[in-house]
Design an enzyme around this catalytic site. Sequence first.
Site: not given
Length: 277
Positions: A224, A259
Amino acid sequence: MRCFNTSRFSLELGKKTYIMGILNVTPDSFSDGGEFFDKNDAIKQAERMVSEGADIIDIGAVSTRPFADEVSPEEEWQRLRNVIPEIRKRFDIPLSVDTFNPSTAKLCLDEGVDIINDVSGVFSSEMAETIKKSGCGWIMMHGGVALRKAEEEVQFQNGIINDINEFFSDCLKKTADYGISSEFICLDPGFGFSKNEEQNTKLLKSFGELSADGSALLCALSRKRFIGALTGEKDKTMLDSGTLAANITACLNGADIIRVHNVAIHKNALKLIDALR
């Protein structure tokens, strides 16, 4: 005993952290867009992640990066229809599809998918009906593509953790009203979705304050942008070390599933984390 269930699999929670490997069959995803758009490349990547220790494969055919081009459910299905059956017949592990379209979800479930990773950020009665009929697992994420807002515009009136916990509680109430047991629900706080850098950092620091009320808790922060902001790393392909550190923080504070793009670097680290937990 806490579990995250599907119609075919039951993942016991608390003793082991499960690794969900990301397989994007998209031309434009933030980190790896285009790398596995080809069917054969996608299958090879799935094989690689399983060999490295992935417990779940999560297949996505629509980019959820900010301001990505919209893709119709028909186009989404065209990207998935040749990949899912090939991966399903090769591996006896849970398969997940990253989608917010109930029509796509149904088609994928008919091909043997076990989990719908719903990134809409809203409760859909149509999706609930699909989930209930199939008996699959349902990942429900806070934030989500439904908001479609620039990150700096989003405000959390009661604080980010309180707002997420209220969302989680509401999800569990609504799914229970549909007759879907909490053991079939996994909750995702939605790192990077409708959250700016400061809010994402606060969420990670306060991960242990999240309340999934016995359901599975997913941490999906791989590569991210806020990780790059914290580490100073500008190359998106070099964010895996920061991702690992962030995931260790989340796992020590209650994450049941992580994840990730890079399965290999997480596998051995999680053996130690699970021993400590």
